[in-house]
Motif scaffolding. Structure first.
Motif, PDB file in Angstrom:
ATOM      1  N   LYS A 158      -7.041   1.410  -9.567  1.00  0.00           N
ATOM      2  CA  LYS A 158      -7.543   2.617  -8.910  1.00  0.00           C
ATOM      3  C   LYS A 158      -6.462   3.282  -8.074  1.00  0.00           C
ATOM      4  O   LYS A 158      -6.350   4.500  -8.023  1.00  0.00           O
ATOM      5  CB  LYS A 158      -8.741   2.246  -8.030  1.00  0.00           C
ATOM      6  N   SER A 159      -5.631   2.464  -7.415  1.00  0.00           N
ATOM      7  CA  SER A 159      -4.618   3.031  -6.534  1.00  0.00           C
ATOM      8  C   SER A 159      -3.306   3.333  -7.258  1.00  0.00           C
ATOM      9  O   SER A 159      -2.638   4.304  -6.957  1.00  0.00           O
ATOM     10  CB  SER A 159      -4.357   2.095  -5.354  1.00  0.00           C
ATOM     11  N   ASP A 217      -6.894  -2.526  -3.457  1.00  0.00           N
ATOM     12  CA  ASP A 217      -8.146  -2.053  -4.045  1.00  0.00           C
ATOM     13  C   ASP A 217      -9.150  -3.194  -4.221  1.00  0.00           C
ATOM     14  O   ASP A 217      -9.958  -3.208  -5.136  1.00  0.00           O
ATOM     15  CB  ASP A 217      -7.897  -1.348  -5.382  1.00  0.00           C
ATOM     16  N   TYR A 236     -11.248  -2.920  -7.762  1.00  0.00           N
ATOM     17  CA  TYR A 236     -11.265  -1.590  -8.364  1.00  0.00           C
ATOM     18  C   TYR A 236      -9.933  -1.388  -9.072  1.00  0.00           C
ATOM     19  O   TYR A 236      -9.071  -0.628  -8.640  1.00  0.00           O
ATOM     20  CB  TYR A 236     -11.494  -0.536  -7.280  1.00  0.00           C
ATOM     21  N   CYS A 244     -10.830  -2.156   1.976  1.00  0.00           N
ATOM     22  CA  CYS A 244     -10.301  -3.520   1.855  1.00  0.00           C
ATOM     23  C   CYS A 244     -10.209  -4.186   3.227  1.00  0.00           C
ATOM     24  O   CYS A 244     -10.722  -5.298   3.427  1.00  0.00           O
ATOM     25  CB  CYS A 244      -8.932  -3.474   1.180  1.00  0.00           C
ATOM     26  N   ASN A 278       0.831  -1.211   0.000  1.00  0.00           N
ATOM     27  CA  ASN A 278       0.000   0.000   0.000  1.00  0.00           C
ATOM     28  C   ASN A 278       0.864   1.259   0.000  1.00  0.00           C
ATOM     29  O   ASN A 278       1.935   1.304   0.604  1.00  0.00           O
ATOM     30  CB  ASN A 278      -0.907   0.022   1.238  1.00  0.00           C
ATOM     31  N   ASP A 288      -9.204   3.478   0.079  1.00  0.00           N
ATOM     32  CA  ASP A 288      -9.192   2.163  -0.572  1.00  0.00           C
ATOM     33  C   ASP A 288      -8.733   1.082   0.394  1.00  0.00           C
ATOM     34  O   ASP A 288      -9.338   0.014   0.490  1.00  0.00           O
ATOM     35  CB  ASP A 288      -8.267   2.183  -1.790  1.00  0.00           C
ATOM     36  N   HIS A 347      -3.681   6.284  -0.297  1.00  0.00           N
ATOM     37  CA  HIS A 347      -4.983   5.679  -0.614  1.00  0.00           C
ATOM     38  C   HIS A 347      -5.653   5.086   0.616  1.00  0.00           C
ATOM     39  O   HIS A 347      -6.007   3.899   0.654  1.00  0.00           O
ATOM     40  CB  HIS A 347      -4.839   4.632  -1.721  1.00  0.00           C
ATOM     41  N   GLU A 372     -12.276  -5.464  -2.463  1.00  0.00           N
ATOM     42  CA  GLU A 372     -13.316  -5.505  -1.441  1.00  0.00           C
ATOM     43  C   GLU A 372     -13.909  -6.909  -1.422  1.00  0.00           C
ATOM     44  O   GLU A 372     -14.478  -7.367  -2.420  1.00  0.00           O
ATOM     45  CB  GLU A 372     -14.418  -4.483  -1.732  1.00  0.00           C
TER      46      GLU A 372
END
Length: 672
Positions: free
Chosen positions: A622-623, A490, A619, A417, A407, A413, A410, A492
């Motif tokens: 996205k990050s 990103d 997603y 998660c 990570n 996000d 973000h 879920e």
């Protein structure tokens, strides 16, 4: 004199007749003209009414209010047309006119593609003679097993004729007839063939013993080295036995299966479907009988597995194939259409509802096979496809699972998660290892501090230029679990039992990795496995398909073996991760590291499994963003080229779990 006087008279009569005809035509034309003028007047009035209505609509308040919506729809329509035109131009540049037009043909006229496949499968006269003249280094006799029951004579004749037409001649056709007394035409039709060809063996049974009993009666007649299963109303390709013989001699196959075509009776050119199958995988065959026709196996293997069992009638072939493949030493798939499966109202090919008992028999067949192997599991019917099955294996040990998440910033996000893991996961024994990659968001560090209060969390840091492989390898050294889950920040989680659903496979000795089913936020598929070779390198299959789609041959609803899965969400044994030295942080810093990892695991002789029952939203990008800078694109191309070099042999042979007759231009399992 009389003749001369009568001639002008005849001419006058003829002229009067012609004049009368012309007058009649004139009157008719005038009538038609009046009718036409009247019709034009009516249409003109109607047009005026339409014009008034149209003016009323376009000047209305509602019409004006919907202008933005209409403009948007028109723009979308134009965008779609532009997009297809752009794809056409790109294909034209890359592939040339011929291949591009072939793609257009497949898109606009998909049925014609089937006709191309049928035409390609036709054996030429020269190939026929070549096959007939081939001398193999083994003398194998095939026993083709066909139980008969009230078979329509036309279908029967076509079936027997297709065996007689085989280019490999060392065969016998074993026909056990359980037809009822009111169908004497079956015996009569067969005897005509028996009198002409001594290789055709026929036995009239005193009574119908059911599909398994009748098939076993065929086996009693058999004297061959290999057995071929054949339905009484289907058709064999002339090269079926020749190709099976090649597989035996060249690959020492003890179990062989081929691709098949389903046609709408009575026209073999009326294609319903083509089953271009993957190579064998134990999980996929448990989920659905994708092998089906044409199956050939050694008599020695049959003796080990046992004969057909009447308690599984309706799915007796699935039961037999499960037993045979679980004991086979060399299973060979021939990716050619060598079997033509007739679809008619009373056939399973036509509708499974014609034989609903087959559904329950299939569940019992899979369950019994697992029980006989000592595998603890529960088999149930797939919700969306009646003869596909879901298997839930018992978790043998609830060892610690380390969830590794790279990570950088973000916060939202990552929090989504983490929250989905903590609130939904039912697995009791896991830790979450977060490796921070140079974040500079104060709120994120506050969030980290809160997470550290929970003993499940390990927070570590590696401040380097983004290198996905290196970050995961670094975090793996901090992890203490027996199993690792590589997870993007990103993601879920959707499925509460997502850890169990992957662990039930990875806990097995023969499995190294298990991947999950990932969706875009709009509930279309983002990941359902990776096809190696797709797009020239590797790519996801079924991208953009609806979440509830069954997929080609039920690929989207059955757990199955694949060559690779995405590291956005995968589970791997910690010991295996270490054995293959983790992700390649030198050559695959960002792209293809997961595919490379999977192929390294497969080189160790372990399976990579994908399950549709561990679900999550992804997603995607996205990050991190996309490969949209010259620097990123240069790195991506370098990694792509290295992959092509490293796995050149694999790419040349083709992905074993993706049929070579299917396109590699896109991952939707369409015919080339």
């Amino acid at each position: 004199m009389n003749n001369n006087s009568e001639s002008p008279k005849q001419e006058l009569i003829q002229l009067r007749a012609e004049n009368k005809k012309l007058l009649s035509e004139k009157n008719s034309a005038e009538k038609n003209k009046r009718e036409l003028e009247h019709r034009i007047s009516e249409l003109s009035a109607a047009l005026n009414d339409i014009q008034h209505s149209y003016n009323a609509v376009i000047n209305s308040h509602c019409w004006k209010m919907t202008y933005p919506l209409r403009a948007t729809l028109n723009a979308v329509k134009n965008f779609v047309l532009i997009r297809y035109f752009r794809k056409f131009c790109i294909s034209l540049k890359r592939n040339g006119l011929k291949q591009t037009m072939h793609k257009v043909k497949k898109t606009l006229f998909p049925k014609s593609v089937y006709q191309d496949v049928i035409a390609a499968a036709v054996l030429s006269e020269s190939d026929t003679q070549k096959q007939k003249n081939t001398v193999f280094d083994k003398n194998i006799k095939f026993s083709i097993i066909v139980p008969l029951y009230n078979t329509p004579v036309k279908f029967l004749n076509e079936m027997i004729s297709s065996v007689i037409a085989q280019t490999y001649s060392n065969w016998e056709l074993c026909l056990a007839d359980g037809s009822s007394a009111d169908h004497p035409e079956v015996e009569k039709a067969v005897n005509k063939f028996v009198q002409k060809d001594s290789r055709i063996l026929y036995k009239k049974l005193p009574k119908n013993l059911g599909i398994s009993g009748n098939t076993n009666a065929c086996l009693d007649m058999a004297s061959g080295d290999y057995i071929g299963l054949f339905d009484h109303d289907d058709i064999l390709h002339p090269a079926a036995l020749y190709e099976a013989m090649r597989a035996i001699c060249e690959k020492k196959a003890d179990f062989i299966y081929t691709d098949e075509l389903v046609f709408r009776s009575p026209d073999i050119n009326s294609v319903v479907a083509i089953h271009f199958k993957p190579d064998y995988g134990p999980d996929f065959i448990r989920g659905i009988n994708f092998i089906c026709h044409f199956s050939v196996f050694s008599k020695e293997l049959l003796d080990k597995a046992g004969r057909f069992r009447s308690e599984f009638d309706g799915s007796q072939d699935h039961d037999m194939i499960l037993r045979l493949t679980s004991k086979a030493e060399n299973i060979v798939h021939i990716p050619k259409i060598l079997y033509y499966w007739r679809s008619h109202p009373n056939s399973v090919a036509g509708s499974i509802e014609a034989k609903t008992y087959a559904i329950d028999a299939g569940i019992r067949a899979v369950q019994t096979n697992l029980d006989e192997q000592g595998i603890k599991a529960k088999v149930s019917r797939c919700e969306t496809f009646p003869t596909a099955y879901r298997i839930k294996y018992d978790i043998l040990s609830y060892d610690k699972v380390s969830i590794i998440i790279p990570n950088k910033n973000h916060l939202d996000d990552l929090a989504l998660c983490i929250n989905s893991i903590l609130t939904k996961s039912t697995y009791p024994n896991f830790e979450i290892v977060i490796v921070d990659n140079g974040s500079d968001d104060p709120e994120l560090f506050e969030y980290y501090d809160e997470l550290k209060k929970n003993s499940r969390f390990v927070i570590c840091s590696l401040d380097i230029p983004f290198n996905y492989s290196k970050l995961n390898n670094f975090a793996a050294k901090k992890a203490s679990g027996k199993y690792f889950i590589l997870l993007n920040n990103d993601i879920e989680i959707i499925t509460p039992e997502w850890i169990e659903e992957m662990l039930m496979y990875v806990q097995r000795d023969d499995v190294g990795i298990c991947g999950a089913k990932l969706y875009y936020p709009d509930n279309t598929i983002q990941h359902a496995g990776v096809i190696v070779g797709l797009g020239g390198v590797a790519g996801h299959c079924f991208g953009g398909f609806n979440r509830n789609d069954n997929g080609y041959l039920c690929h989207l609803v059955c757990a199955q073996e694949l060559s690779a899965v995405t590291a956005a969400c995968l589970m791997i044994k910690a010991s295996v991760f270490e054995e293959v030295t983790g992700l390649d942080e030198d050559n695959f810093k960002v792209a293809y590291n997961d595919v490379d990892l999977c192929l390294k695991v497969r080189e160790k002789g372990l399976l990579v499994v994908w399950t549709p029952y561990a679900e999550a939203y992804h997603y995607e990008s996205k990050s991190r963003g996309y490969e949209d800078t010259p620097e990123k694109q240069k790195r991506f191309i370098a990694e792509q080229n290295y992959f092509k070099t490293k796995w050149a042999d694999f790419l040349k042979k083709g992905d074993p779990y993706y049929n070579p007759n299917l396109t590699v231009d896109r991952g939707d399992y369409t015919v080339k």
